[in-house]
Design an enzyme around this catalytic site. Structure first.
Site, PDB file in Angstrom:
ATOM      1  N   ASP A  83      -7.521  -4.253 -11.776  1.00 35.56           N
ATOM      2  CA  ASP A  83      -6.792  -3.085 -11.284  1.00 35.56           C
ATOM      3  C   ASP A  83      -6.317  -2.318 -12.515  1.00 35.56           C
ATOM      4  O   ASP A  83      -7.094  -1.595 -13.130  1.00 35.56           O
ATOM      5  CB  ASP A  83      -5.640  -3.623 -10.407  1.00 35.56           C
ATOM      6  CG  ASP A  83      -4.925  -2.550  -9.616  1.00 35.56           C
ATOM      7  OD1 ASP A  83      -4.295  -1.693 -10.240  1.00 35.56           O
ATOM      8  OD2 ASP A  83      -4.986  -2.562  -8.381  1.00 35.56           O
ATOM      9  N   VAL A 127      -7.450  -3.975  -1.016  1.00 35.57           N
ATOM     10  CA  VAL A 127      -8.466  -4.737  -0.298  1.00 35.57           C
ATOM     11  C   VAL A 127      -8.020  -6.185  -0.100  1.00 35.57           C
ATOM     12  O   VAL A 127      -7.251  -6.728  -0.892  1.00 35.57           O
ATOM     13  CB  VAL A 127      -9.829  -4.705  -1.029  1.00 35.57           C
ATOM     14  CG1 VAL A 127     -10.451  -3.329  -0.926  1.00 35.57           C
ATOM     15  CG2 VAL A 127      -9.693  -5.134  -2.489  1.00 35.57           C
ATOM     16  N   ARG A 185      -6.756 -13.955   3.304  1.00 39.57           N
ATOM     17  CA  ARG A 185      -7.516 -14.538   2.197  1.00 39.57           C
ATOM     18  C   ARG A 185      -8.861 -15.121   2.609  1.00 39.57           C
ATOM     19  O   ARG A 185      -9.806 -15.122   1.839  1.00 39.57           O
ATOM     20  CB  ARG A 185      -6.721 -15.679   1.553  1.00 39.57           C
ATOM     21  CG  ARG A 185      -5.753 -15.251   0.512  1.00 39.57           C
ATOM     22  CD  ARG A 185      -5.312 -16.456  -0.302  1.00 39.57           C
ATOM     23  NE  ARG A 185      -3.996 -16.249  -0.862  1.00 39.57           N
ATOM     24  CZ  ARG A 185      -3.748 -15.514  -1.941  1.00 39.57           C
ATOM     25  NH1 ARG A 185      -4.744 -14.919  -2.576  1.00 39.57           N
ATOM     26  NH2 ARG A 185      -2.529 -15.367  -2.387  1.00 39.57           N
ATOM     27  N   ASP A 223      -5.528 -11.200  -0.818  1.00 42.59           N
ATOM     28  CA  ASP A 223      -4.551 -11.235   0.274  1.00 42.59           C
ATOM     29  C   ASP A 223      -3.683  -9.990   0.297  1.00 42.59           C
ATOM     30  O   ASP A 223      -3.605  -9.239  -0.673  1.00 42.59           O
ATOM     31  CB  ASP A 223      -3.623 -12.432   0.085  1.00 42.59           C
ATOM     32  CG  ASP A 223      -2.668 -12.223  -1.090  1.00 42.59           C
ATOM     33  OD1 ASP A 223      -3.165 -11.929  -2.193  1.00 42.59           O
ATOM     34  OD2 ASP A 223      -1.441 -12.319  -0.907  1.00 42.59           O
ATOM     35  N   LYS A 227      -4.059 -16.769  -7.233  1.00 40.40           N
ATOM     36  CA  LYS A 227      -4.841 -17.527  -6.273  1.00 40.40           C
ATOM     37  C   LYS A 227      -6.120 -16.785  -5.883  1.00 40.40           C
ATOM     38  O   LYS A 227      -7.060 -17.375  -5.379  1.00 40.40           O
ATOM     39  CB  LYS A 227      -4.018 -17.718  -4.976  1.00 40.40           C
ATOM     40  CG  LYS A 227      -2.723 -18.435  -5.151  1.00 40.40           C
ATOM     41  CD  LYS A 227      -1.967 -18.429  -3.786  1.00 40.40           C
ATOM     42  CE  LYS A 227      -0.549 -18.907  -3.928  1.00 40.40           C
ATOM     43  NZ  LYS A 227       0.202 -18.714  -2.655  1.00 40.40           N
ATOM     44  N   GLY A 228      -6.135 -15.486  -6.114  1.00 39.90           N
ATOM     45  CA  GLY A 228      -7.158 -14.607  -5.540  1.00 39.90           C
ATOM     46  C   GLY A 228      -8.597 -14.949  -5.852  1.00 39.90           C
ATOM     47  O   GLY A 228      -9.502 -14.586  -5.110  1.00 39.90           O
ATOM     48  N   ASP A 256     -10.363 -12.143  -9.419  1.00 32.57           N
ATOM     49  CA  ASP A 256     -10.773 -11.476  -8.184  1.00 32.57           C
ATOM     50  C   ASP A 256     -11.015  -9.989  -8.401  1.00 32.57           C
ATOM     51  O   ASP A 256     -12.017  -9.439  -7.984  1.00 32.57           O
ATOM     52  CB  ASP A 256      -9.751 -11.701  -7.054  1.00 32.57           C
ATOM     53  CG  ASP A 256      -8.308 -11.384  -7.464  1.00 32.57           C
ATOM     54  OD1 ASP A 256      -8.074 -10.971  -8.619  1.00 32.57           O
ATOM     55  OD2 ASP A 256      -7.408 -11.562  -6.618  1.00 32.57           O
ATOM     56  N   LYS A 302     -11.440  -1.599  -9.855  1.00 28.23           N
ATOM     57  CA  LYS A 302     -11.031  -0.271  -9.388  1.00 28.23           C
ATOM     58  C   LYS A 302     -10.927   0.642 -10.602  1.00 28.23           C
ATOM     59  O   LYS A 302      -9.881   0.694 -11.240  1.00 28.23           O
ATOM     60  CB  LYS A 302      -9.653  -0.349  -8.732  1.00 28.23           C
ATOM     61  CG  LYS A 302      -9.556  -1.144  -7.447  1.00 28.23           C
ATOM     62  CD  LYS A 302      -8.099  -1.185  -7.001  1.00 28.23           C
ATOM     63  CE  LYS A 302      -7.896  -1.914  -5.699  1.00 28.23           C
ATOM     64  NZ  LYS A 302      -6.454  -2.093  -5.389  1.00 28.23           N
TER      65      LYS A 302
HETATM   66  P1  XMP Z   1      -4.080  -5.848 -12.880  1.00 28.76           P
HETATM   67  O1  XMP Z   1      -3.326  -4.601 -12.518  1.00 28.76           O
HETATM   68  O2  XMP Z   1      -3.276  -6.728 -13.789  1.00 28.76           O
HETATM   69  O3  XMP Z   1      -4.139  -6.548 -11.486  1.00 28.76           O
HETATM   70  O4  XMP Z   1      -5.470  -5.580 -13.346  1.00 28.76           O
HETATM   71  C1  XMP Z   1      -4.884  -7.626 -11.225  1.00 28.76           C
HETATM   72  C2  XMP Z   1      -4.273  -8.338 -10.058  1.00 28.76           C
HETATM   73  O5  XMP Z   1      -3.735  -7.443  -9.087  1.00 28.76           O
HETATM   74  C3  XMP Z   1      -3.965  -7.914  -7.796  1.00 28.76           C
HETATM   75  N1  XMP Z   1      -4.634  -6.851  -7.035  1.00 28.76           N
HETATM   76  C4  XMP Z   1      -5.039  -6.942  -5.764  1.00 28.76           C
HETATM   77  N2  XMP Z   1      -4.972  -7.956  -4.885  1.00 28.76           N
HETATM   78  N3  XMP Z   1      -5.981  -6.589  -3.245  1.00 28.76           N
HETATM   79  C5  XMP Z   1      -5.434  -7.763  -3.616  1.00 28.76           C
HETATM   80  O6  XMP Z   1      -5.383  -8.671  -2.803  1.00 28.76           O
HETATM   81  C6  XMP Z   1      -6.096  -5.523  -4.068  1.00 28.76           C
HETATM   82  O7  XMP Z   1      -6.594  -4.471  -3.684  1.00 28.76           O
HETATM   83  C7  XMP Z   1      -5.583  -5.718  -5.405  1.00 28.76           C
HETATM   84  N4  XMP Z   1      -5.501  -4.897  -6.479  1.00 28.76           N
HETATM   85  C8  XMP Z   1      -4.926  -5.626  -7.456  1.00 28.76           C
HETATM   86  C9  XMP Z   1      -4.826  -9.130  -7.929  1.00 28.76           C
HETATM   87  O8  XMP Z   1      -4.010 -10.248  -7.757  1.00 28.76           O
HETATM   88  C10 XMP Z   1      -5.324  -9.113  -9.338  1.00 28.76           C
HETATM   89  O9  XMP Z   1      -5.417 -10.403  -9.858  1.00 28.76           O
HETATM   90 MG    MG Z   2      -5.090 -12.144  -8.831  1.00 29.40          MG
END
Ligand code: XMP
Ligand code: MG
Length: 189
Positions: A115, A165, A177, A171, A55-56, A112, A143
Site C-alpha cells: 500500500d 480489498v 480472510r 481482512d 496475518k494477511g 499480502d 496499489k
Molecule cells: P503499507 O502501507 O505499509 O501497508 O504498504 C501494508 C499493509 O497494509 C494492509 N493493507 C490492507 N489490508 N486490505 C487489507 O486487508 C487492503 O486493501 C489493504 N491495504 C493495505 C495490509 O495489512 C498490508 O500488510
Molecule cells: Mg499485512
C-alpha cells in the site's frame, strides 16, 4: 454445474461491492510466480527462507510455498502499522520476530499487499541489517496509487486500484480472510 459453483464459492455479502480477482485467476498467477522463483533461486546452496508477514499473507504463503521446488524454510514475522480500520500510518512496530537465524541465507519476504510501502521498506531494511545474503520481496497485490516510499518488488501478483480489498488472507476487522477470491469492500463500511 451452476448449483455446484454456488455451493463451492461463498457469495458476496452486503459489505462487498464485487469480486476483483477470482479464485482461479489467483491460483494461476501464484503458480506463475512460483515458477519464476524456482528459476531465480535454482542455484542456492542454503534453503531459501520465506518470511510471511502476519496475518494477511498466510494463505498466499501457503499456496506459493507448496508450488516451490527450491529448498525452503517457512518463517513468520508480525508487524503493525494499522489499527483495526483502514487508515495508514508510517509508524511500523515489530510485534513478533522470526524464529530462524537468517544470517547467510537468502530471504524472500511474502506480503499480502503493498500500500504505502512503509511495512516492506521497514522489513527489507531490518532483514538486510541481519547479515542475510539477499532480501527480496513478493506481494500478491499492490496499489500503485498509494505508494509513499519506494520499495523494490521482485514478484508482484496483481496491480489493483485504490480500494480496500478482502479475501485470500486479507481482512477487514478480521472478517473475510478465508474467502477464496479477492473482493472490494464497500467504501462506507
Ligand atoms: P503499507 O502501507 O505499509 O501497508 O504498504 C501494508 C499493509 O497494509 C494492509 N493493507 C490492507 N489490508 N486490505 C487489507 O486487508 C487492503 O486493501 C489493504 N491495504 C493495505 C495490509 O495489512 C498490508 O500488510
Ligand atoms: Mg499485512
Amino acid at each position: 454445474m451452476d448449483n455446484i459453483r454456488s455451493i463451492a464459492i461463498p457469495p458476496l455479502t452486503d459489505d462487498l461491492v464485487r469480486v476483483l480477482i477470482d479464485a482461479e485467476t489467483i491460483q494461476r498467477r501464484v503458480a506463475e510466480l512460483a515458477q519464476q522463483i524456482n528459476k531465480d533461486y535454482a542455484d542456492i546452496t542454503e534453503p531459501l527462507i520465506l518470511v510471511g508477514v502476519l496475518k494477511g499473507s498466510f494463505i498466499y504463503l501457503a499456496d506459493l510455498s507448496r508450488k516451490l521446488t527450491v529448498p525452503h524454510v517457512i518463517d513468520f514475522i508480525a508487524v503493525s502499522s494499522y489499527g483495526k480500520g483502514t487508515v495508514s500510518s508510517g509508524n511500523v512496530r515489530l510485534l513478533m520476530d522470526t524464529r530462524e537465524n537468517l544470517e547467510h541465507h537468502h530471504v524472500l519476504i511474502v506480503e499480502d499487499i503493498l500500500d504505502s510501502g512503509y511495512t516492506l521498506d521497514y522489513l527489507v531494511r531490518y532483514f538486510k541489517a541481519r547479515g542475510t545474503k539477499s532480501v527480496q520481496t513478493t506481494v500478491l497485490l499492490e496499489k500503485p496509487d498509494r505508494h509513499v516510499v519506494p520499495v523494490d518488488l521482485a514478484y508482484v501478483g496483481f496491480t489493483i486500484p485504490d480500494v480496500w480489498v478482502v479475501g485470500y488472507g486479507l481482512d477487514y476487522a478480521e472478517k473475510y480472510r478465508t474467502l477464496p477470491y479477492i473482493a472490494e469492500l464497500k467504501p462506507q463500511v
